[in-house]
Design a protein around this motif. Structure first.
Motif, PDB file in Angstrom:
ATOM      1  N   TRP A 105      -6.993   7.688  -7.520  1.00 54.79           N
ATOM      2  CA  TRP A 105      -6.743   7.599  -6.081  1.00 54.79           C
ATOM      3  C   TRP A 105      -8.212   7.196  -5.418  1.00 54.79           C
ATOM      4  CZ3 TRP A 105      -2.717   7.948  -3.731  1.00 54.79           C
ATOM      5  CH2 TRP A 105      -1.667   8.739  -4.104  1.00 54.79           C
ATOM      6  N   ALA A 158       0.924  -1.132   0.120  1.00 52.94           N
ATOM      7  CA  ALA A 158      -0.006  -0.071  -0.042  1.00 52.94           C
ATOM      8  C   ALA A 158       1.054   1.203   0.112  1.00 52.94           C
ATOM      9  CB  ALA A 158      -0.940  -0.073   1.129  1.00 52.94           C
ATOM     10  N   VAL A 159       2.100   1.275   0.640  1.00 50.28           N
ATOM     11  CA  VAL A 159       2.906   2.365   0.875  1.00 50.28           C
ATOM     12  C   VAL A 159       3.642   2.579  -0.650  1.00 50.28           C
ATOM     13  CG1 VAL A 159       4.964   3.215   2.019  1.00 50.28           C
ATOM     14  CG2 VAL A 159       3.329   2.144   3.303  1.00 50.28           C
ATOM     15  N   GLY A 206       1.439   6.493  -6.860  1.00 52.13           N
ATOM     16  CA  GLY A 206       0.276   7.318  -7.372  1.00 52.13           C
ATOM     17  C   GLY A 206       0.941   8.911  -7.223  1.00 52.13           C
ATOM     18  N   GLN A 233      -7.730   3.549  -5.787  1.00 49.87           N
ATOM     19  CA  GLN A 233      -6.649   2.932  -5.065  1.00 49.87           C
ATOM     20  C   GLN A 233      -6.857   2.653  -3.589  1.00 49.87           C
ATOM     21  OE1 GLN A 233      -2.547   3.508  -6.381  1.00 49.87           O
ATOM     22  NE2 GLN A 233      -2.201   4.558  -4.632  1.00 49.87           N
ATOM     23  N   ILE A 234      -7.343   3.899  -3.170  1.00 50.32           N
ATOM     24  CA  ILE A 234      -7.569   3.928  -1.539  1.00 50.32           C
ATOM     25  C   ILE A 234      -8.578   2.802  -1.329  1.00 50.32           C
ATOM     26  CG2 ILE A 234      -8.541   5.287   0.293  1.00 50.32           C
ATOM     27  CD1 ILE A 234      -7.086   7.748  -1.268  1.00 50.32           C
ATOM     28  N   ILE A 270      -7.057  -0.391  -1.253  1.00 54.06           N
ATOM     29  CA  ILE A 270      -6.053  -0.830  -0.041  1.00 54.06           C
ATOM     30  C   ILE A 270      -6.834  -0.891   0.955  1.00 54.06           C
ATOM     31  CG2 ILE A 270      -4.451   0.250   1.250  1.00 54.06           C
ATOM     32  CD1 ILE A 270      -3.337   1.769  -1.121  1.00 54.06           C
ATOM     33  N   THR A 304       2.386   1.639  -3.547  1.00 56.14           N
ATOM     34  CA  THR A 304       1.488   1.942  -4.356  1.00 56.14           C
ATOM     35  C   THR A 304       1.184   3.387  -4.247  1.00 56.14           C
ATOM     36  OG1 THR A 304      -0.428   1.092  -3.381  1.00 56.14           O
ATOM     37  CG2 THR A 304       0.306  -0.316  -4.994  1.00 56.14           C
ATOM     38  N   THR A 305       0.938   3.868  -2.986  1.00 47.62           N
ATOM     39  CA  THR A 305       0.757   5.260  -2.805  1.00 47.62           C
ATOM     40  C   THR A 305       1.979   6.234  -3.032  1.00 47.62           C
ATOM     41  OG1 THR A 305      -0.677   4.743  -0.771  1.00 47.62           O
ATOM     42  CG2 THR A 305       0.247   6.979  -0.859  1.00 47.62           C
TER      43      THR A 305
END
Length: 118
Positions: A52, A35-36, A42, A55-56, A59, A38-39
């Protein structure tokens, strides 16, 4: 006033649970690391607000399902510590739910990032 205090306690217990998951469970740690990454991706690739949101949500879905899976495993082990076919079946189903969401997450990640990379 007790309603507000009870809600504050509930939030505190929930945050404690999230902390314990992150601290003690390798699967959550792995998913959190992804998750970190991919953030960061992003921000690097300047994904759109819609991307976003997707994605959020993805996650959150994965981390939540990992938490539910862990809870099911812990309670199943508590109820029946030795190996039991039906308990194994229940644990496999919970893990399968996480697997389905993880496959969807990979597909969503590919839809978002492959066009930006190539």
């Amino acid at each position: 006033m007790s309603f507000i205090i009870n809600r504050i306690h509930s939030i505190r217990y929930a945050l404690k649970g999230a902390y314990l998951l992150l601290k003690t469970e390798a699967s959550i740690q792995t998913q959190f690391f992804i998750a970190v990454i991919t953030t960061i991706a992003g921000f690097y690739y300047h994904i759109s607000p819609t991307e976003w949101i997707l994605q959020i949500l993805t996650i959150a879905l994965i981390l939540s399902l990992e938490g539910v899976n862990t809870a099911i495993e812990k309670i199943a082990d508590f109820v029946h510590p030795e190996h039991h076919k039906k308990i194994g079946f229940i644990k496999d189903i919970a893990a399968g739910a996480v697997c389905i969401a993880a496959i969807a997450a990979v597909i969503i990640g590919c839809i978002i990032y492959i066009p930006k990379i190539f």
